[in-house]
Design a protein around this motif. Sequence first.
Motif, PDB file in Angstrom:
ATOM      1  N   THR A   7       0.829  -1.202   0.000  1.00 26.64           N
ATOM      2  CA  THR A   7       0.000   0.000   0.000  1.00 26.64           C
ATOM      3  C   THR A   7       0.866   1.256   0.000  1.00 26.64           C
ATOM      4  N   LEU A   8       1.937   1.232   0.802  1.00 24.16           N
ATOM      5  CA  LEU A   8       2.780   2.426   0.856  1.00 24.16           C
ATOM      6  C   LEU A   8       3.420   2.675  -0.505  1.00 24.16           C
ATOM      7  N   GLY A   9       3.867   1.589  -1.148  1.00 23.47           N
ATOM      8  CA  GLY A   9       4.479   1.724  -2.461  1.00 23.47           C
ATOM      9  C   GLY A   9       3.519   2.338  -3.468  1.00 23.47           C
ATOM     10  N   ARG A  10       2.287   1.828  -3.491  1.00 22.81           N
ATOM     11  CA  ARG A  10       1.296   2.381  -4.417  1.00 22.81           C
ATOM     12  C   ARG A  10       0.957   3.818  -4.048  1.00 22.81           C
ATOM     13  N   SER A  11       0.919   4.075  -2.743  1.00 22.60           N
ATOM     14  CA  SER A  11       0.603   5.440  -2.301  1.00 22.60           C
ATOM     15  C   SER A  11       1.619   6.431  -2.854  1.00 22.60           C
ATOM     16  N   ILE A  12       2.894   5.978  -2.979  1.00 19.99           N
ATOM     17  CA  ILE A  12       3.928   6.877  -3.484  1.00 19.99           C
ATOM     18  C   ILE A  12       3.573   7.341  -4.901  1.00 19.99           C
ATOM     19  N   TYR A  13       3.159   6.405  -5.740  1.00 18.59           N
ATOM     20  CA  TYR A  13       2.749   6.783  -7.105  1.00 18.59           C
ATOM     21  C   TYR A  13       1.543   7.721  -7.061  1.00 18.59           C
ATOM     22  N   CYS A  14       0.600   7.446  -6.152  1.00 15.39           N
ATOM     23  CA  CYS A  14      -0.620   8.261  -6.076  1.00 15.39           C
ATOM     24  C   CYS A  14      -0.296   9.683  -5.606  1.00 15.39           C
ATOM     25  N   VAL A  15       0.549   9.774  -4.594  1.00 18.54           N
ATOM     26  CA  VAL A  15       0.925  11.100  -4.101  1.00 18.54           C
ATOM     27  C   VAL A  15       1.645  11.859  -5.217  1.00 18.54           C
ATOM     28  N   GLY A  16       2.464  11.127  -5.995  1.00 17.41           N
ATOM     29  CA  GLY A  16       3.151  11.766  -7.113  1.00 17.41           C
ATOM     30  C   GLY A  16       2.161  12.281  -8.143  1.00 17.41           C
ATOM     31  N   GLY A  17       1.073  11.545  -8.366  1.00 16.01           N
ATOM     32  CA  GLY A  17       0.093  11.941  -9.379  1.00 16.01           C
ATOM     33  C   GLY A  17      -0.755  13.115  -8.934  1.00 16.01           C
ATOM     34  N   ILE A  74      -4.916   9.150   2.365  1.00 14.79           N
ATOM     35  CA  ILE A  74      -3.477   8.861   2.360  1.00 14.79           C
ATOM     36  C   ILE A  74      -2.772  10.038   3.007  1.00 14.79           C
ATOM     37  N   GLN A  75      -1.893   9.771   3.971  1.00 13.91           N
ATOM     38  CA  GLN A  75      -1.200  10.859   4.660  1.00 13.91           C
ATOM     39  C   GLN A  75      -0.062  11.338   3.770  1.00 13.91           C
ATOM     40  N   SER A  76      -0.409  12.184   2.781  1.00 17.32           N
ATOM     41  CA  SER A  76       0.563  12.593   1.767  1.00 17.32           C
ATOM     42  C   SER A  76       1.869  13.087   2.379  1.00 17.32           C
ATOM     43  N   ALA A  77       1.765  13.904   3.436  1.00 18.34           N
ATOM     44  CA  ALA A  77       2.970  14.476   4.033  1.00 18.34           C
ATOM     45  C   ALA A  77       3.886  13.372   4.560  1.00 18.34           C
ATOM     46  N   ASN A  78       3.285  12.391   5.235  1.00 13.86           N
ATOM     47  CA  ASN A  78       4.101  11.293   5.774  1.00 13.86           C
ATOM     48  C   ASN A  78       4.732  10.474   4.661  1.00 13.86           C
ATOM     49  N   VAL A  79       3.943  10.234   3.602  1.00  8.28           N
ATOM     50  CA  VAL A  79       4.466   9.439   2.484  1.00  8.28           C
ATOM     51  C   VAL A  79       5.664  10.151   1.864  1.00  8.28           C
ATOM     52  N   LEU A  80       5.538  11.459   1.658  1.00  7.78           N
ATOM     53  CA  LEU A  80       6.641  12.210   1.059  1.00  7.78           C
ATOM     54  C   LEU A  80       7.874  12.187   1.965  1.00  7.78           C
ATOM     55  N   THR A  81       7.648  12.422   3.262  1.00  5.54           N
ATOM     56  CA  THR A  81       8.781  12.407   4.194  1.00  5.54           C
ATOM     57  C   THR A  81       9.463  11.047   4.147  1.00  5.54           C
ATOM     58  N   PHE A  82       8.650   9.993   4.093  1.00  8.78           N
ATOM     59  CA  PHE A  82       9.209   8.650   4.014  1.00  8.78           C
ATOM     60  C   PHE A  82      10.112   8.501   2.783  1.00  8.78           C
ATOM     61  N   CYS A  83       9.658   9.044   1.642  1.00  7.74           N
ATOM     62  CA  CYS A  83      10.434   8.917   0.407  1.00  7.74           C
ATOM     63  C   CYS A  83      11.828   9.528   0.569  1.00  7.74           C
ATOM     64  N   TYR A  84      11.887  10.698   1.210  1.00  9.89           N
ATOM     65  CA  TYR A  84      13.191  11.351   1.363  1.00  9.89           C
ATOM     66  C   TYR A  84      14.053  10.627   2.393  1.00  9.89           C
ATOM     67  N   MET A  85      13.391  10.016   3.386  1.00  6.06           N
ATOM     68  CA  MET A  85      14.161   9.218   4.347  1.00  6.06           C
ATOM     69  C   MET A  85      14.723   7.978   3.667  1.00  6.06           C
TER      70      MET A  85
END
Lengths: 501, 335
Positions: B195-205, B215-226
């Motif tokens: 789910t987190l992986g798919r969320s990354i694509y969704c947040v990007g879109g 979806i907690q967009s802010a958390n997902v983005l922070t996760f990507c940079y971490m």
Amino acid sequence: MSNYVVELKHVTKRFPGVVALKDMGIQIKPGEIHGLIGENGAGKSTLIKVLTGVHQAEEGQIFISGKEEKFRNPNDSAAAGVACVYQELNIEKLLSITDNIFMNKWIKKKSGLLDYGTMNKKAKEVMASLGVDVDPSKAAGSFGMGVQQMIEIAKAILIDAKMIIMDEPTSSLGEKEVELLMTICRKLKSQNIAILFVSHKLEELFELCDRVTVMRDGEHIWTKEISETNNDDLITGMVGRSMEQLFVKDPTKRGECALKVEHLEEGGVFHDVSFEAYNGQILGFAGLVGAGRTELMRAIFGADPIDGGKIYIKGKEVKIKNPRQAIRNGIAFLTEDRKGQGLILGNTVQTNLILANLKGYCKGLFINDKKVEEVGAENLKSLRIKTPSQQEIVGQLSGGNQQKVVIGKWINCDADIYIFDEPTRGIDVGAKVEVYNVMNNLVKSGKCVIMISSEMPEILGMSDRVIVMRGGRIMATITQESETFNQEDIMKAAWGGKIDE
Amino acid sequence: MNKGKLKSKSKFADRLGTLGALLVLCIILSFASNNFLTQSNIMNIFKQTSVNALISTGMLVCLITAGIDLSVGANAIFCTCMMGMLLQKGVTNPFIMILVGILSGVLVGFVNGTLLTRLHLPHPFVSTLGMKNVLWGLALLVVNSQIVSGFPTQVTWLGSAVLPAGIPVLGGFPISFILVIVIFVLMDVFLSRTTLGRSIYCVGGNPEAARLSGIQSANVLTFCYMLSGLMSALAAIVLIGRGGIANGANAIQPYDTDAIAACIIGGASFMGGKGTMSGTLIGALIITVIRNGLQLLSVSTAVQNIVIGLVIILAVLLDVTRERMDAKARRLATQ
């Protein structure tokens, strides 16, 4: 010399999988306001794009003042005197009004530098002639939608357009701005400029147009003098069925209180809002644009912060800080802006359908592709979403089908309270009926539905109770049985009047 | 449903295109240089690819969210210097060293993510560009601008060890590239099946639509940079193993642009929402093969840079052209 300023004959335009225009013809007289209606997907947009040279038709001819023209691109059609004000305005918000008006047709001084003195003066003149007194050196984005639209019209006037196409010009305007637009349309008409007025709002057509053309499935159905037609006639022409079938309201049974809001407050947006919504019923929210209805729902859904007040779900107080918590509490929120807030346009239909409940389609750590596929197939069938496959990019679908995908997304997360914000905006009559059916089915299965709508027939046709808002406050709550459950009284409340009980 | 299958097939074909380019490149180079297709050179290529491949992984995740992480290279060097600082201070416990290196990388990623999401910096280009310079300075500062060497063998193992020469075919295969393969498989599963992986694509879109869908967009983005920071830290450990040193001055080496190039050649887009792990791996290999081959042919670094630059432009040009051809083919198919 021809009698028509613009004439289209036997135009056919094909796209992958569909014939968008089939032997289409339309004739527009100089200085007439010509209405054009049809369901979404009937081919109106394609027709406009053929007229403006964005698309080129495979067959057929275009005549401008009797002379055949070939439009290879938008510049050709502009040179021939066809201008278009698109629904999504082409305004550079950071540039000044002058820059927007004179873009690509700059006035230069002898030195070759731009002559802003002259351009500003001209821009001010032409805006003033449209009844808008503004400083044209200010950024276009600092003005409201109404003024921005006038900038587009000003552009059309400056290229000496013979015909201006207006694509859903009133969809983003407030009441006052619509009035101004209509005044201007009449003024343009008196200057012998023809207008092709594309609208979903039948009242506007009756108020403004001289003649009206109905399209269906890319074909010309009929063109009549506006005086020779009426609502039912137009709708029958568009969909082949009449108005009575539009709202099918089944009798409902009021259940428990699903959502109770007490003294909700968001500084400067809405004040002291209290209401209750029940299972098994549709609660309508009526009011003018800007009455604070969307903002109220966004706050309840946790999309915006609140400054005070309490929210109870099934009698229990809840704190909702973000949309995720709202969804966990069983709230679904269908936003009014489908493309900006509802869908990941570049992603597939399938992904969008499970977007709000990714966790629910997991097996352990991983997404259960088989289950996703199954629920997708079920959604496509039950909501009648027309798409080549679940893998189709959702941005490729028509507006109505996109809306059904958003509805599917929320149905798949199995909420108890469904908030629909303008659920039928910009979708065609056929899809509207299907959206109403979804709402009816939800309340039948005991769910609570809240519907914000600015369309009075929809509010009256679908709601069990109506709450009227104005300026961020609740003005009236009216039940279906009440004597004041009618358009006049609701409008009165929305405009700030008292309902005489 | 048929069409869905067709589409995934054509996606596979896309991948084949990049893979084909890599093969053609290898064939040409093996004719041009006798030393190219030797066991030791091939192992060399894998060794040289690992650092860029690891950094590209983090970069890809950021690119998918329509963001970018320009601090990856400086972050990796900063991590090496943090470990170098421990060595200077007399800490020789390899476990603590690796832990500190990884924590430093992840922390930098967290700061990048926080700047973007909670502090609302307009685009990660700004925050990570700033971060790149900060880290460059910090890297020099923590080791007093000295070059540190003498890391314990447990730390250098990951970047220097290879499979024993006795093993047929794979003899000399670098451990670091085994790590790369493991990471790429894990990441591929992560991006496509969780789910987190798919969320990354969704947040990007569409971050707003994702947020309003719970979806907690802010958390997902922070996760990507971490995640990107973590990959930089892993690359740092491999770097120490390969060179045996920590040198803060390396922070301005073009690690970031090489990683972006690998992702773009592999099919990622600056617009977000696009990109796969396998494509990125092939992209990273292509860049190394070009560098390696040109070096074998004794071509100067200046010309190497020109070639790499042209390959990036060509890759994107091909991608864009192919998309336009596809659209045209679809249009014609209906007539």
